[in-house]
Design an enzyme around this catalytic site. Structure first.
Site, short mmCIF file in Angstrom:
data_model
loop_
_atom_site.label_atom_id
_atom_site.label_comp_id
_atom_site.label_asym_id
_atom_site.label_seq_id
_atom_site.Cartn_x
_atom_site.Cartn_y
_atom_site.Cartn_z
N ASP A 30 7.41 1.82 -12.42
CA ASP A 30 6.48 0.74 -12.12
C ASP A 30 6.42 -0.20 -13.31
O ASP A 30 6.56 0.23 -14.46
CB ASP A 30 5.08 1.30 -11.81
N LYS A 35 -0.59 1.85 -15.53
CA LYS A 35 -0.50 2.83 -14.44
C LYS A 35 0.41 3.99 -14.82
O LYS A 35 0.09 5.16 -14.58
CB LYS A 35 -0.01 2.15 -13.17
N GLU A 151 8.12 4.49 6.17
CA GLU A 151 7.16 5.58 6.02
C GLU A 151 6.13 5.53 7.14
O GLU A 151 5.82 4.46 7.67
CB GLU A 151 6.48 5.50 4.65
N GLU A 155 -3.32 7.34 5.37
CA GLU A 155 -4.16 7.57 4.21
C GLU A 155 -5.16 8.66 4.53
O GLU A 155 -5.78 8.68 5.59
CB GLU A 155 -4.87 6.28 3.81
N GLY A 260 -15.11 2.05 17.52
CA GLY A 260 -15.78 1.88 16.24
C GLY A 260 -15.91 0.43 15.83
O GLY A 260 -16.01 -0.46 16.68
N CYS A 267 -2.21 -1.11 6.07
CA CYS A 267 -1.07 -1.27 6.99
C CYS A 267 -1.37 -2.13 8.21
O CYS A 267 -0.75 -3.18 8.40
CB CYS A 267 -0.58 0.10 7.44
N LYS A 270 -2.09 -6.23 7.93
CA LYS A 270 -0.96 -7.06 7.48
C LYS A 270 0.28 -6.87 8.35
O LYS A 270 1.04 -7.81 8.59
CB LYS A 270 -0.63 -6.79 6.01
#
Length: 439
Positions: A30, A35, A151, A155, A260, A267, A270
């Site tokens: 990165d 980080k 992927e 989350e 809800g 994800c 966007k």
């Protein structure tokens, strides 16, 4: 086997740690030095259940390393994964591929020999071909095979999703380069092949569309059941039973049929927007996706209006307790969370906000109005509140005794925007109880 993962964000960190758990040597790269320093010191920059232990175990065993030196990481790697951000591009809603193309060209220049360059980031159809063109121009002397391996990590459940996925999608080029890429990726995913995980091997464009189509379809299910919930309220029906009644149909399925406050996160917002823009650009408009976006945007605004209506049309001077701020439980992610629309509207209408979230408050502070008070726990958020609103269905909120909430509050209005509580129990505790799509 040695690989490099470019990008230590959510996807890169989870994927890198899980590959290391497979026994692969993973160099995580990165450009953010702070980080990388935090990861080396054992501090995880995101909240994801189980990730801290997984990272620590594999770092201790030497299979997972962290660096800002891309050239060092790429040297000797059989495969290099691009897991950099693809945020919404300002002005037009398309995915911004600046980081993807820059990283691909850097990898090409740093490569010491043939390798497989794999796009893990969510990218629009055609990106793989453009990556191939750019890396070939940067290093015409090397055979850099380009592949797509999208992927599908939720989350809050990402490690389980990686280790026990529904499928693995591998998109490769035609010809010898594609065959080589497919062989490398199948070897990398051998532990999942051994447990008979379905592997979908296809072309680059197909793999890219699979990712966007999957997210758009799930988002569409959420917007669909939210509209059905509104109908249920008008008709006196119960959306829980409707969801169960249609979800038991194997052609529909039970997941993502929970009414809800609207979807959010890194994800769906966007990706649906980028998918819709791609359809428009190619002359094949995705009208269901476009409507899904519009329904979800209006949903969040409607939730703020619902709180105001429950208070008799005004929240001026009222204290509102909020349970949950993140877009879903088991994450600290605030990206496009419904709270980002609801809270500012309530503050602008004159409400005083007392909010509590188990993991998201540090992330929420710079995103929400300064007037918001952050509570120490759920009961503290309810203390003295005229109205209590549940925004995120964290498990700890489910187990609070209704009488305990009532005892902390000044008023007795409760809006359950995730249908967590039992209506009769809440009414018995003295609440004027509002939920979504239930009588």
């Amino acid at each position: 086997m040695r690989i490099a993962m470019i990008g230590a964000g959510y996807v890169g960190l989870v994927s890198g740690a899980c590959f290391a758990e497979f026994g692969v040597d993973v160099a995580l790269v990165d450009t953010d030095a702070s980080k990388i320093a935090a990861l080396k010191a054992g501090r995880i920059p995101i909240y994801e259940p189980g990730l801290d232990n997984l990272v620590a175990d594999n770092a201790r065993e030497g299979r997972l390393t962290f660096t800002t030196d891309l050239e060092e990481a790429v040297g000797g790697a059989e495969a290099v994964f691009l897991a950099v951000g693809t945020p919404t591009r300002r002005g037009d809603g398309h995915a911004d591929l600046t980081y993807v193309f820059a990283a691909a060209e850097q990898v090409a220049r740093a490569a010491k020999g043939p390798l497989v360059l794999v796009t893990k980031s969510t990218v629009p159809v055609g990106t793989g071909r453009e990556v191939k063109r750019r890396v070939t121009a940067a290093r015409p002397d090397l055979d850099i095979a380009v592949a797509s391996n999208p992927e599908f990590l939720r989350e809050g459940a990402a490690i389980g999703d990686f280790m026990r996925p529904d499928r693995i999608v591998l998109g490769v080029e035609d010809g010898a380069s594609g065959e080589r890429a497919l062989a490398v990726l199948k070897r990398l995913y051998r532990p999942l092949y051994l447990i008979e995980t379905p592997i979908v091997a296809t072309g680059l464009e197909t793999a890219e569309i699979i990712k966007y189509a999957a997210n758009a379809f799930l988002a569409m299910k959420i917007s669909f059941i939210n509209e059905v919930a509104d109908l249920c309220e008008k008709a006196g029906a119960d959306v829980h039973q409707v969801s169960r009644g249609i979800g038991l149909d194997g052609r529909i399925g039970r997941k993502f049929l929970h009414a809800g406050a609207g979807y959010g996160g890194s994800c769906f917002p966007k990706d649906t927007l980028a998918f819709a823009r791609t359809g428009q650009a190619l002359g094949a408009p995705l009208r269901l996706v476009e409507t899904t976006i519009a329904v979800n945007d209006s949903r969040k605004i409607a939730m703020a209006d619902r709180v105001i209506a429950a208070c008799g049309g005004s929240v001026e001077g009222k204290t509102i307790g909020l349970l949950g701020l993140t877009f879903k439980p088991e994450t600290d992610d605030m990206r496009d969370a419904p709270s980002l629309e609801i809270v500012p509207r309530l503050v602008a209408a004159g409400a005083k906000i007392r909010a509590y979230d188990p993991e998201g408050m540090d992330v929420a502070r710079p995103l929400l109005p300064a007037a918001v008070h952050y509570a120490a726990n759920a009961i503290d958020a309810a203390a003295g509140a005229d109205v209590l609103v549940l925004l995120t269905e964290w498990n700890e909120f489910r187990n609070i005794a209704p009488a305990k909430l009532a005892g902390a509050m000044a008023g007795r209005i409760l809006l359950d925007l995730r249908n967590v509580y039992d209506p009769p129990a809440m009414r018995e505790a003295g609440f004027t109880y509002h939920s979504i799509g239930r009588p």
